[in-house]
Motif scaffolding. Structure first.
Motif, mmCIF file in Angstrom:
data_model
loop_
_atom_site.group_PDB
_atom_site.id
_atom_site.type_symbol
_atom_site.label_atom_id
_atom_site.label_comp_id
_atom_site.label_asym_id
_atom_site.label_seq_id
_atom_site.Cartn_x
_atom_site.Cartn_y
_atom_site.Cartn_z
ATOM 1 N N ASN A 101 0.832 -1.200 0.000
ATOM 2 C CA ASN A 101 0.000 0.000 0.000
ATOM 3 C C ASN A 101 0.868 1.252 0.000
ATOM 4 O O ASN A 101 0.372 2.357 0.188
ATOM 5 N N ASN A 102 2.160 1.069 -0.201
ATOM 6 C CA ASN A 102 3.091 2.188 -0.243
ATOM 7 C C ASN A 102 3.199 2.673 -1.693
ATOM 8 O O ASN A 102 3.636 1.924 -2.567
ATOM 9 N N PRO A 103 2.792 3.929 -1.967
ATOM 10 C CA PRO A 103 2.794 4.419 -3.357
ATOM 11 C C PRO A 103 4.172 4.356 -4.025
ATOM 12 O O PRO A 103 4.250 4.037 -5.215
ATOM 13 N N LEU A 104 5.242 4.627 -3.293
ATOM 14 C CA LEU A 104 6.579 4.571 -3.887
ATOM 15 C C LEU A 104 6.937 3.142 -4.278
ATOM 16 O O LEU A 104 7.417 2.898 -5.391
ATOM 17 N N ILE A 105 6.685 2.192 -3.404
ATOM 18 C CA ILE A 105 6.988 0.788 -3.712
ATOM 19 C C ILE A 105 6.187 0.336 -4.933
ATOM 20 O O ILE A 105 6.726 -0.298 -5.845
ATOM 21 N N LEU A 106 4.907 0.675 -4.963
ATOM 22 C CA LEU A 106 4.071 0.304 -6.115
ATOM 23 C C LEU A 106 4.630 0.905 -7.401
ATOM 24 O O LEU A 106 4.748 0.212 -8.418
ATOM 25 N N GLU A 107 4.993 2.168 -7.377
ATOM 26 C CA GLU A 107 5.528 2.841 -8.564
ATOM 27 C C GLU A 107 6.825 2.184 -9.039
ATOM 28 O O GLU A 107 7.012 1.936 -10.234
ATOM 29 N N LEU A 108 7.737 1.916 -8.106
ATOM 30 C CA LEU A 108 9.037 1.352 -8.489
ATOM 31 C C LEU A 108 8.879 -0.027 -9.123
ATOM 32 O O LEU A 108 9.512 -0.321 -10.144
ATOM 33 N N PHE A 109 8.023 -0.870 -8.555
ATOM 34 C CA PHE A 109 7.833 -2.206 -9.136
ATOM 35 C C PHE A 109 7.056 -2.136 -10.446
ATOM 36 O O PHE A 109 7.354 -2.885 -11.386
ATOM 37 N N GLU A 110 6.075 -1.247 -10.544
ATOM 38 C CA GLU A 110 5.340 -1.085 -11.811
ATOM 39 C C GLU A 110 6.290 -0.635 -12.921
ATOM 40 O O GLU A 110 6.233 -1.151 -14.042
ATOM 41 N N GLU A 111 7.167 0.328 -12.624
ATOM 42 C CA GLU A 111 8.143 0.783 -13.627
ATOM 43 C C GLU A 111 9.051 -0.349 -14.070
ATOM 44 O O GLU A 111 9.521 -0.367 -15.198
ATOM 45 N N ALA A 112 9.309 -1.315 -13.165
ATOM 46 C CA ALA A 112 10.164 -2.462 -13.488
ATOM 47 C C ALA A 112 9.383 -3.566 -14.199
ATOM 48 O O ALA A 112 9.943 -4.615 -14.516
ATOM 49 N N GLY A 113 8.083 -3.332 -14.432
ATOM 50 C CA GLY A 113 7.281 -4.304 -15.160
ATOM 51 C C GLY A 113 6.792 -5.470 -14.319
ATOM 52 O O GLY A 113 6.425 -6.512 -14.847
ATOM 53 N N ILE A 114 6.772 -5.303 -13.005
ATOM 54 C CA ILE A 114 6.304 -6.365 -12.109
ATOM 55 C C ILE A 114 4.891 -6.015 -11.650
ATOM 56 O O ILE A 114 4.618 -4.882 -11.243
ATOM 57 N N GLU A 115 3.990 -6.983 -11.720
ATOM 58 C CA GLU A 115 2.597 -6.762 -11.339
ATOM 59 C C GLU A 115 2.511 -6.357 -9.866
ATOM 60 O O GLU A 115 3.231 -6.899 -9.022
ATOM 61 N N THR A 116 1.625 -5.410 -9.566
ATOM 62 C CA THR A 116 1.425 -4.977 -8.182
ATOM 63 C C THR A 116 -0.060 -5.044 -7.831
ATOM 64 O O THR A 116 -0.919 -4.922 -8.705
ATOM 65 N N LYS A 117 -0.324 -5.252 -6.555
ATOM 66 C CA LYS A 117 -1.690 -5.218 -6.024
ATOM 67 C C LYS A 117 -1.651 -4.549 -4.665
ATOM 68 O O LYS A 117 -0.666 -4.678 -3.931
ATOM 69 N N GLN A 118 -2.731 -3.850 -4.345
ATOM 70 C CA GLN A 118 -2.860 -3.253 -3.021
ATOM 71 C C GLN A 118 -3.762 -4.135 -2.181
ATOM 72 O O GLN A 118 -4.938 -4.284 -2.492
ATOM 73 N N PRO A 119 -3.213 -4.756 -1.124
ATOM 74 C CA PRO A 119 -4.071 -5.576 -0.272
ATOM 75 C C PRO A 119 -4.980 -4.679 0.564
ATOM 76 O O PRO A 119 -4.635 -3.516 0.820
ATOM 77 N N PRO A 120 -6.125 -5.195 0.978
ATOM 78 C CA PRO A 120 -6.975 -4.369 1.840
ATOM 79 C C PRO A 120 -6.275 -4.114 3.169
ATOM 80 O O PRO A 120 -5.659 -5.017 3.737
ATOM 81 N N MET A 121 -6.329 -2.882 3.652
ATOM 82 C CA MET A 121 -5.753 -2.542 4.950
ATOM 83 C C MET A 121 -6.679 -3.102 6.024
ATOM 84 O O MET A 121 -7.899 -3.078 5.877
#
Length: 173
Positions: A101-121
């Motif tokens: 759920n960390n926007p920076l982590i999501l952005e960095l992995f998305e830019e690297a072409g790795i699928e991301t998901k946000q789990p429910p908090m």
């Protein structure tokens, strides 16, 4: 058959029932989970009182009652976001998807072409490492916010005393 392996990172200072709930939810969709123990080099300070090894022990004992196949891997901080994903992937088993759920982590992995998901908090207002550490320092009840096995680890390492000491609030009342 290709195993579906995911990555989930946190500081886990300490591992609490919110983390446990998120991991149980993730576990329903995957075969294995790589748990990154972030800021692994930090310990013995107010925001990061526990060592990476202690946090790995908290995670291992907490997840013992689940059937989630997992690996907890220490991940030190580096101050270079542009190379962080390759730094992480060099230290972990391969994975297909990142949960965060960390926007920076999501952005960095998305830019690297790795699928991301946000789990429910899970009750983020109630389960927060910061709030748990504040309760420990203040001498308030915190044990109900963490799995029982985490309480046992913290008692074994005298973690509350350590946290009070490093936060400069080691007074007896």
């Amino acid at each position: 058959m290709h195993l579906k392996r995911a990555f989930y990172i946190g500081r886990f200072q300490p591992f609490h029932k919110g983390h446990y709930s998120v991991i149980k939810t993730i576990g329903k969709d995957i075969d294995e989970l790589v748990i990154g123990v972030g800021s692994a080099q930090r310990s013995h300070e107010t925001p990061n009182p526990f060592t990476a090894g202690e946090r790995i022990m908290m995670i291992r004992h907490s997840l013992a009652d689940t059937d989630i196949k997992h690996y907890a891997v220490p991940i030190d901080d580096i101050q270079q976001n542009a190379v962080w994903v390759s730094y992480v992937t060099a230290r972990t088993p391969p994975f297909d998807i990142v949960y965060s759920n960390n926007p920076l982590i999501l952005e960095l992995f998305e830019e690297a072409g790795i699928e991301t998901k946000q789990p429910p908090m899970y009750h983020r207002d109630k389960y927060s490492g910061t709030q748990i550490r504040e309760k420990m320092i203040a001498g308030e009840k915190w044990e109900q916010l963490v799995p029982e096995s985490v309480t046992e680890v913290i008692e074994e390492i005298d973690g509350v005393r350590r946290l009070k000491h490093v936060s400069g609030s080691d007074q007896t009342f």
